[in-house]
Enzyme design. Structure first.
Site, PDB file in Angstrom:
ATOM      1  N   GLU A  35       0.669  -1.251   0.033  1.00 37.85           N
ATOM      2  CA  GLU A  35      -0.002   0.097   0.030  1.00 37.85           C
ATOM      3  C   GLU A  35       0.825   1.227   0.094  1.00 37.85           C
ATOM      4  O   GLU A  35       1.804   1.486   0.739  1.00 37.85           O
ATOM      5  CB  GLU A  35      -0.712  -0.104   1.171  1.00 37.85           C
ATOM      6  CG  GLU A  35      -1.907   1.175   1.341  1.00 37.85           C
ATOM      7  CD  GLU A  35      -2.737   1.444   2.615  1.00 37.85           C
ATOM      8  OE1 GLU A  35      -2.181   0.837   3.629  1.00 37.85           O
ATOM      9  OE2 GLU A  35      -3.721   2.286   2.399  1.00 37.85           O
ATOM     10  N   ARG A 262       5.501 -12.861   9.033  1.00 38.35           N
ATOM     11  CA  ARG A 262       6.267 -11.568   8.689  1.00 38.35           C
ATOM     12  C   ARG A 262       7.720 -11.536   9.643  1.00 38.35           C
ATOM     13  O   ARG A 262       7.750 -12.423  10.651  1.00 38.35           O
ATOM     14  CB  ARG A 262       5.434 -10.483   9.309  1.00 38.35           C
ATOM     15  CG  ARG A 262       4.910 -10.547  10.564  1.00 38.35           C
ATOM     16  CD  ARG A 262       4.500  -8.965  11.191  1.00 38.35           C
ATOM     17  NE  ARG A 262       4.470  -8.006  10.103  1.00 38.35           N
ATOM     18  CZ  ARG A 262       3.324  -7.433   9.664  1.00 38.35           C
ATOM     19  NH1 ARG A 262       2.301  -8.028  10.334  1.00 38.35           N
ATOM     20  NH2 ARG A 262       2.904  -6.654   8.761  1.00 38.35           N
ATOM     21  N   LYS A 272       4.585   0.094  10.617  1.00 39.55           N
ATOM     22  CA  LYS A 272       4.590   1.551   9.676  1.00 39.55           C
ATOM     23  C   LYS A 272       4.269   2.736  10.901  1.00 39.55           C
ATOM     24  O   LYS A 272       4.790   3.966  10.883  1.00 39.55           O
ATOM     25  CB  LYS A 272       3.634   1.627   8.742  1.00 39.55           C
ATOM     26  CG  LYS A 272       4.369   0.923   7.338  1.00 39.55           C
ATOM     27  CD  LYS A 272       3.078   1.035   6.244  1.00 39.55           C
ATOM     28  CE  LYS A 272       3.654   0.254   5.120  1.00 39.55           C
ATOM     29  NZ  LYS A 272       2.590   0.421   4.161  1.00 39.55           N
TER      30      LYS A 272
END
Length: 560
Positions: A35, A262, A272
């Site tokens: 994204e 992850r 983030k």
RNA sequence: UGUCCGAUGGUGUAAUGGUAGCACAAAGCCCUUUGGAGGCUUUGGUCUAGGUUCGAAUCCUAGUCGGACAGCCA
């Protein structure tokens, strides 16, 4: 077929089986779907290496770069550019397969209409609070929306009016009609379209409704002919919805979603949101601060793309949500740099050394090897004279046992030059040693008659008259604990106050003065450094420490 | 709390019913004009309890512990 000599993992095994079974005519198409709402970090690198890596291991395999830009509130063009740059820098090529979920907004809208026509979606007038309340909590079933049984015609008309912007944000949403009693929350009539009167970075003001991730992602995958849609563990619970949507609609292919864990790296944070907090809070200088685990930060720090790729292949791919030791990253960096970085001499914390029996105004040049691991890198000449600088750490007036460096009465070799013996020290008023006085043995020049004589220690140096001054920054881990988010209280309490040390008076050998931005070298006996691309100026490169050399003495001394 | 997922040395992983191996880290030794690099050696592991089997890290059952999910974010 995949080369069986290549390292494998459970995902590659699944792909292998699918290819063998002839699924998708034996094709392999993956995608990396960021994204564009922030910078890429080392965790994304794991995903990039996986997706591009898997594709590259099959005949004709390709990996698309697709921006998942379905939420215009957070997304920006500048992130698109930085992400493209980062993927390329890491060494991967999407071969023209650059896409945007927003490319498919028209198609996606048509798919939503198709879903309504099949009686599988409805426009809901409930507020977001009400939807949450109706959804219920996992152990108990939810309640059906009172708008669930609207006629297809009404739904179609309402959805069309949503598209035209006739309603305000939050007034209505389009929901899939699945099962409010499902034990999986995501199947309880999930929202698939919402009204957002926000300008999109690519489609501008064309749209007032935007698809949600669950709706857009699986269909974008299908439209692109993705065969294996690899994502992280948190999407595991979304998989039934991914499957459901594709099963309702007439799609060109049915990709298989596979989830993996992850990356969690010790002594840093990876989300983030937290990274943004560090930037906004001024804790670091920006997204490309060399302490950041962002690819922009790591690039500026000096990490090589190859070392990051090697790291990613070393950590493997599993479904276990663990914590990878940052030492493994550091090892990968050293391993690559040891082979490729040329050696130079630099004194970070200078101490004056005067060779009392060396001629006053003489200068000579000694030959230094550029890279002992790569003879083809050749040699260079380094000026030597009576007054030198050595590292403060390389001298002790009262040395502990096993200290092989300079101390009164002891001999060391000045790398590539002579053996010197410490005869005396000069101190300031406070008693601090500010100069070391030595004599040298002219016979011991490297390559000379007496050069074979062994001494315990070899230290690096620069000639005071020839060295130039510059700034060197020493970076260390951002946090003092392995997992700052796994502790009571605010994770920012565990920031490492010593994550950055700026040294202003470093003395570097002249060959370094012309170093170009991004150039990486090893400062002999100290570590690997990279010329900072932002703060350097012509003739005055500023250096960032990528990673220190392993230091057995520090370890030994630390144990005492 | 309900569903789903996971668990192998300190860390990350391999072994796909048949000798528990590799890398990092740690410790020791050798070598060294980088206390770098390199070489050699060592320490240390299958979450627990049952079951299936000639044989289980692997299959089954139960438990324990950890993670994910309850945005009109992705």
């Amino acid at each position: 077929m995949r080369n069986t000599d290549l390292p494998s993992d459970f995902i590659r095994e699944i792909v292998d089986e699918d290819v063998k079974a002839g699924k998708n005519e034996g094709k392999v198409v993956t995608r990396f779907p960021p994204e564009p709402n922030g910078y890429l970090h080392i965790g994304h690198a794991k995903s990039i290496c996986l997706n591009f890596g898997v594709a590259s291991e099959y005949q004709g395999g390709i990996c698309h770069l697709r921006f998942d830009d379905t939420n215009p509130c957070a997304e920006e063009e500048r992130y698109v550019e930085s992400i493209r740059e980062d993927v390329k820098w890491l060494g991967f090529d999407w071969q023209g397969n650059l896409f945007f979920a927003s490319d498919y907004f028209d198609k996606l809208y048509e798919f939503a209409v198709e879903l309504i026509k099949k009686g599988k979606a409805f426009v809901c007038d409930l507020s977001s609070d009400q939807i949450r309340e109706y959804r219920g909590s996992p152990p108990a079933p939810g309640r059906e929306s009172p708008y669930r049984d609207r006629s297809i015609e009404e739904n179609l008309a309402l959805f069309e009016r949503m598209r035209r912007g006739e309603f305000d944000e939050g007034e209505r949403v389009l929901r899939a009609k699945i099962d409010m009693a499902s034990s999986n929350i995501h199947m309880r009539d999930p929202v698939i379209y919402r009204i957002l009167k926000v300008s999109h970075h690519r489609t501008a003001d064309k749209w007032k409704v935007y698809p949600m991730y669950d709706f857009a992602h699986c269909l974008s995958d299908a439209v692109e002919g993705i065969t294996h849609s690899i994502c992280t563990l948190e999407f595991e619970v979304h998989r039934p919805l991914y499957e459901w949507i594709l099963a309702q609609l007439d799609v060109p292919c049915h990709p298989r979603q596979i989830e993996f864990a992850r990356l969690n790296l010790s002594y840093t944070v990876m989300s983030k949101r937290k990274l943004l907090e560090l930037v906004n809070g001024g804790v670091v200088a920006g997204w490309d601060d060399p302490r950041m685990p962002t690819l922009a930060g790591m690039r500026r720090r000096g990490f090589t793309p190859a070392s990051i790729r090697n790291f990613c292949s070393r950590i493997g791919v599993t479904k276990y949500d663990g914590m990878t030791d940052v030492a493994l990253l550091e090892h990968s960096a050293r391993e690559d740099l040891n082979k490729s970085a040329e050696r130079r001499m630099a004194v970070l914390n200078p101490l004056r050394l005067v060779i009392t029996n060396y001629p006053e105004d003489a200068t000579e040049e000694v030959e230094a090897v550029n890279n002992p691991e790569a003879p083809e890198a050749g040699t260079r000449r380094v000026p030597f004279s009576r007054v030198l600088y050595i590292e403060q750490d390389d001298f002790m007036e009262e040395p502990p046992k096993k200290f092989h460096r300079l101390y009164p009465g002891n001999e060391v070799r000045l790398k590539y030059a002579y053996i010197v013996k410490c005869t005396d020290v000069v101190k300031d008023e406070s008693g601090r040693v500010i100069e070391v006085r030595c004599t040298y043995d002219p016979e011991t020049r490297s390559g000379g008659a007496g050069a074979a004589r062994k001494v315990k220690g070899t230290i690096h140096w620069v000639s005071a008259a020839h060295a130039f001054d510059t700034q060197v920054r020493l970076y260390d881990r951002l946090f003092t604990v392995e997992d700052p988010t796994d502790t009571e209280g605010d994770w920012k309490e565990f920031l490492n106050p010593e994550s950055l040390e700026v040294l202003e008076t470093c003395k570097l050998e002249p060959a370094l003065s012309g170093a170009a931005a991004g150039e990486r070298v090893q400062f002999e006996r100290v570590g690997y450094f990279c010329v900072d691309a932002v703060d350097s100026s012509p003739g005055r490169p500023v250096f960032n420490r990528i990673v220190s050399l392993k230091d057995r003495w520090a370890k030994l001394a630390g144990k005492r």
